[in-house]
Design a protein around this motif. Structure first.
Motif, PDB file in Angstrom:
ATOM      1  N   THR A 226     -72.818  26.422  -9.838  1.00 36.79           N
ATOM      2  CA  THR A 226     -74.210  27.624  -9.950  1.00 36.79           C
ATOM      3  C   THR A 226     -74.910  27.142  -8.315  1.00 36.79           C
ATOM      4  O   THR A 226     -75.105  28.212  -7.700  1.00 36.79           O
ATOM      5  N   LEU A 227     -74.502  26.016  -7.783  1.00 43.19           N
ATOM      6  CA  LEU A 227     -75.012  25.768  -6.387  1.00 43.19           C
ATOM      7  C   LEU A 227     -73.945  26.800  -5.659  1.00 43.19           C
ATOM      8  O   LEU A 227     -74.360  27.105  -4.463  1.00 43.19           O
ATOM      9  N   GLY A 228     -72.786  26.544  -5.961  1.00 41.20           N
ATOM     10  CA  GLY A 228     -71.661  27.516  -5.139  1.00 41.20           C
ATOM     11  C   GLY A 228     -72.103  28.810  -5.147  1.00 41.20           C
ATOM     12  O   GLY A 228     -71.832  29.547  -4.526  1.00 41.20           O
ATOM     13  N   LEU A 229     -72.484  29.309  -6.315  1.00 34.54           N
ATOM     14  CA  LEU A 229     -72.683  30.586  -6.887  1.00 34.54           C
ATOM     15  C   LEU A 229     -73.984  31.169  -6.153  1.00 34.54           C
ATOM     16  O   LEU A 229     -73.808  32.253  -5.395  1.00 34.54           O
ATOM     17  N   LEU A 230     -74.860  30.258  -5.955  1.00 36.76           N
ATOM     18  CA  LEU A 230     -76.120  30.416  -5.281  1.00 36.76           C
ATOM     19  C   LEU A 230     -75.833  30.615  -3.633  1.00 36.76           C
ATOM     20  O   LEU A 230     -76.462  31.517  -2.972  1.00 36.76           O
ATOM     21  N   GLY A 231     -75.048  29.715  -3.184  1.00 36.44           N
ATOM     22  CA  GLY A 231     -74.573  29.662  -1.673  1.00 36.44           C
ATOM     23  C   GLY A 231     -73.867  31.149  -1.501  1.00 36.44           C
ATOM     24  O   GLY A 231     -74.162  31.749  -0.507  1.00 36.44           O
ATOM     25  N   TRP A 232     -72.851  31.490  -2.344  1.00 32.95           N
ATOM     26  CA  TRP A 232     -72.204  32.632  -2.028  1.00 32.95           C
ATOM     27  C   TRP A 232     -73.046  33.952  -2.097  1.00 32.95           C
ATOM     28  O   TRP A 232     -72.841  35.015  -1.565  1.00 32.95           O
ATOM     29  N   GLY A 233     -74.193  33.954  -3.075  1.00 30.66           N
ATOM     30  CA  GLY A 233     -75.042  34.909  -3.155  1.00 30.66           C
ATOM     31  C   GLY A 233     -76.095  35.244  -1.693  1.00 30.66           C
ATOM     32  O   GLY A 233     -76.314  36.201  -1.278  1.00 30.66           O
ATOM     33  N   LEU A 234     -76.441  34.009  -1.413  1.00 34.24           N
ATOM     34  CA  LEU A 234     -77.269  33.811  -0.138  1.00 34.24           C
ATOM     35  C   LEU A 234     -76.524  34.244   0.844  1.00 34.24           C
ATOM     36  O   LEU A 234     -77.015  35.006   1.858  1.00 34.24           O
ATOM     37  N   TYR A 235     -75.452  33.397   1.277  1.00 39.53           N
ATOM     38  CA  TYR A 235     -74.823  33.737   2.652  1.00 39.53           C
ATOM     39  C   TYR A 235     -73.889  35.092   2.593  1.00 39.53           C
ATOM     40  O   TYR A 235     -73.891  35.606   3.607  1.00 39.53           O
TER      41      TYR A 235
ATOM     42  N   VAL B 195     -83.529  34.133  -0.397  1.00 39.25           N
ATOM     43  CA  VAL B 195     -84.513  32.814  -0.821  1.00 39.25           C
ATOM     44  C   VAL B 195     -85.542  33.423  -1.609  1.00 39.25           C
ATOM     45  O   VAL B 195     -85.746  32.738  -2.415  1.00 39.25           O
ATOM     46  N   GLY B 196     -86.152  34.478  -1.164  1.00 34.01           N
ATOM     47  CA  GLY B 196     -87.395  35.186  -1.926  1.00 34.01           C
ATOM     48  C   GLY B 196     -87.130  35.441  -3.360  1.00 34.01           C
ATOM     49  O   GLY B 196     -88.014  35.060  -4.053  1.00 34.01           O
ATOM     50  N   MET B 197     -86.030  36.080  -3.375  1.00 32.78           N
ATOM     51  CA  MET B 197     -85.742  36.455  -4.847  1.00 32.78           C
ATOM     52  C   MET B 197     -85.534  35.124  -5.787  1.00 32.78           C
ATOM     53  O   MET B 197     -85.484  35.141  -6.796  1.00 32.78           O
ATOM     54  N   SER B 198     -84.674  34.349  -5.134  1.00 33.59           N
ATOM     55  CA  SER B 198     -84.284  32.961  -5.723  1.00 33.59           C
ATOM     56  C   SER B 198     -85.502  32.373  -6.040  1.00 33.59           C
ATOM     57  O   SER B 198     -85.571  31.411  -7.359  1.00 33.59           O
ATOM     58  N   VAL B 199     -86.582  32.164  -5.226  1.00 39.19           N
ATOM     59  CA  VAL B 199     -87.678  31.226  -5.776  1.00 39.19           C
ATOM     60  C   VAL B 199     -88.295  32.094  -6.998  1.00 39.19           C
ATOM     61  O   VAL B 199     -89.097  31.313  -7.656  1.00 39.19           O
ATOM     62  N   LEU B 200     -88.181  33.282  -6.907  1.00 37.13           N
ATOM     63  CA  LEU B 200     -88.833  34.173  -8.102  1.00 37.13           C
ATOM     64  C   LEU B 200     -88.177  34.051  -9.228  1.00 37.13           C
ATOM     65  O   LEU B 200     -88.512  33.794 -10.376  1.00 37.13           O
ATOM     66  N   PHE B 201     -87.026  34.398  -9.091  1.00 48.23           N
ATOM     67  CA  PHE B 201     -85.878  34.561 -10.349  1.00 48.23           C
ATOM     68  C   PHE B 201     -85.431  33.365 -10.878  1.00 48.23           C
ATOM     69  O   PHE B 201     -85.185  33.270 -12.187  1.00 48.23           O
ATOM     70  N   ILE B 202     -85.246  32.098 -10.214  1.00 46.83           N
ATOM     71  CA  ILE B 202     -84.832  31.041 -10.843  1.00 46.83           C
ATOM     72  C   ILE B 202     -85.660  30.539 -11.941  1.00 46.83           C
ATOM     73  O   ILE B 202     -85.298  30.304 -12.886  1.00 46.83           O
ATOM     74  N   PRO B 203     -87.087  30.280 -11.446  1.00 47.23           N
ATOM     75  CA  PRO B 203     -88.018  29.936 -12.484  1.00 47.23           C
ATOM     76  C   PRO B 203     -88.128  30.895 -13.649  1.00 47.23           C
ATOM     77  O   PRO B 203     -88.256  30.306 -14.887  1.00 47.23           O
ATOM     78  N   LEU B 204     -87.980  32.212 -13.681  1.00 48.58           N
ATOM     79  CA  LEU B 204     -87.660  33.107 -14.695  1.00 48.58           C
ATOM     80  C   LEU B 204     -86.537  32.901 -15.520  1.00 48.58           C
ATOM     81  O   LEU B 204     -86.775  32.838 -16.691  1.00 48.58           O
ATOM     82  N   GLY B 205     -85.480  32.521 -14.959  1.00 45.89           N
ATOM     83  CA  GLY B 205     -84.479  32.145 -15.661  1.00 45.89           C
ATOM     84  C   GLY B 205     -84.713  30.789 -16.580  1.00 45.89           C
ATOM     85  O   GLY B 205     -84.284  30.748 -17.623  1.00 45.89           O
ATOM     86  N   LEU B 206     -85.241  29.878 -15.841  1.00 41.13           N
ATOM     87  CA  LEU B 206     -85.562  28.623 -16.545  1.00 41.13           C
ATOM     88  C   LEU B 206     -86.468  29.123 -17.783  1.00 41.13           C
ATOM     89  O   LEU B 206     -86.102  28.366 -19.012  1.00 41.13           O
ATOM     90  N   LEU B 207     -87.530  29.800 -17.520  1.00 41.00           N
ATOM     91  CA  LEU B 207     -88.452  30.172 -18.592  1.00 41.00           C
ATOM     92  C   LEU B 207     -87.655  30.748 -20.022  1.00 41.00           C
ATOM     93  O   LEU B 207     -87.854  30.568 -20.828  1.00 41.00           O
ATOM     94  N   THR B 208     -86.814  31.673 -19.499  1.00 39.85           N
ATOM     95  CA  THR B 208     -85.883  32.498 -20.341  1.00 39.85           C
ATOM     96  C   THR B 208     -84.980  31.515 -21.182  1.00 39.85           C
ATOM     97  O   THR B 208     -84.970  31.338 -22.469  1.00 39.85           O
ATOM     98  N   TRP B 209     -84.409  30.479 -20.713  1.00 41.53           N
ATOM     99  CA  TRP B 209     -83.701  29.398 -21.286  1.00 41.53           C
ATOM    100  C   TRP B 209     -84.721  28.686 -22.396  1.00 41.53           C
ATOM    101  O   TRP B 209     -84.286  28.414 -23.399  1.00 41.53           O
TER     102      TRP B 209
END
Length: 214
Positions: A26-35, A41-55
C-alpha cells in the motif's frame, strides 16, 4: 479444521504476514499515486482517515452480523464454524488469529477493483489504502489481545473488552480494534467476575470448554 490438506494449510497464517505484505504494497501504491499525479497529498490526508473509519464500520458489521450468524441449516452452520466458530472454540490457536491470505487477497482485490471502477482515483486510491491499513491494524490488535500482555490502560481495557466477548458475553462486545462502536450501537457488555477477579485483562480466563457459551 479441514480434512483437505491444502485448505488446512491455507487457513493458517503467521500474524506478521499482513503487516509485511500489505503495508509495503500500500505504501508503494500510495507512492505510485502521488508521483504519477493520480492523487494528491491533500486528498490522501482526507481520504485515508475516511478509509480507516470505513474499515471500523466493516469490522463491526462483519463480526456481528456475519461471523456470529449461524443460520439454521448444516451449510450455514459449517460456514459459521469455518469463519468464526473455530476461533471461539480454540482462541489460543496462534496460527488462526489473523485472516488467511486465501480470504484477504480476493476480498481486497474485489474492493480495490470496485473502487477503481468508480473512476475517481484521486479520492478512491487513498480511500482504499485507508481501508487496508484499518484491516492490518485490526488483525494485529486482535493477535495482540490474545498473545501479548497489555502494558497500557487502553490495552488492558481493549483486552478485557475482547476477552469478555469470548468468555462471558459472546453476544456483545463486537468491536475488536475499537470499543466505541459497541458504545454507539448499544452492544457493549461488562464482563462478570470470574474466579474472584475482575476482567482486567490480567490473569488467565477460563477455557471455552468449561461451559462458557460460544
Amino acid at each position: 479444521m479441514f480434512e483437505n490438506a491444502f485448505m488446512e494449510a491455507a487457513s493458517k497464517l503467521h500474524p506478521a504476514v499482513p503487516v509485511l505484505l500489505y503495508i509495503p504494497l500500500t505504501l508503494g501504491l500510495l507512492g505510485w499515486g502521488l508521483y504519477g499525479g493520480r492523487t494528491t497529498v491533500g486528498m490522501s490526508v482526507l481520504f485515508i482517515p475516511l478509509g480507516l473509519l470505513t474499515w471500523i464500520l466493516m469490522e463491526y458489521g462483519i463480526h456481528r452480523y456475519f461471523f456470529h450468524w449461524e443460520g439454521k441449516g448444516p451449510f450455514t452452520q459449517r460456514v459459521h464454524e469455518i469463519a468464526h466458530g473455530y476461533h471461539h472454540k480454540y482462541p489460543d490457536d496462534a496460527q488462526r488469529l489473523v485472516m488467511p491470505l486465501i480470504v484477504t487477497i480476493p476480498l481486497s482485490s474485489l474492493i480495490g477493483g470496485l473502487l477503481w471502477l468508480v473512476g475517481r482515483p484521486a479520492q478512491m486510491l487513498p480511500y482504499f489504502i485507508g481501508i487496508v491499513w484499518g484491516y492490518v491494524a485490526y488483525d494485529t490488535l486482535h493477535w495482540a489481545t490474545h498473545h501479548r500482555t497489555p502494558r497500557t490502560a487502553w490495552g488492558k481495557a481493549l483486552r478485557a473488552h475482547h476477552m469478555a466477548h469470548h468468555f462471558a458475553t459472546p453476544d456483545r462486545n463486537f468491536g475488536i480494534s475499537n470499543m466505541w462502536m459497541d458504545m454507539l450501537m448499544g452492544s457493549g457488555g461488562r464482563r462478570r467476575k470470574l474466579a474472584g477477579k475482575e476482567a482486567s485483562g490480567q490473569g488467565a480466563p477460563p477455557r471455552e470448554g468449561s461451559g462458557a457459551k460460544t
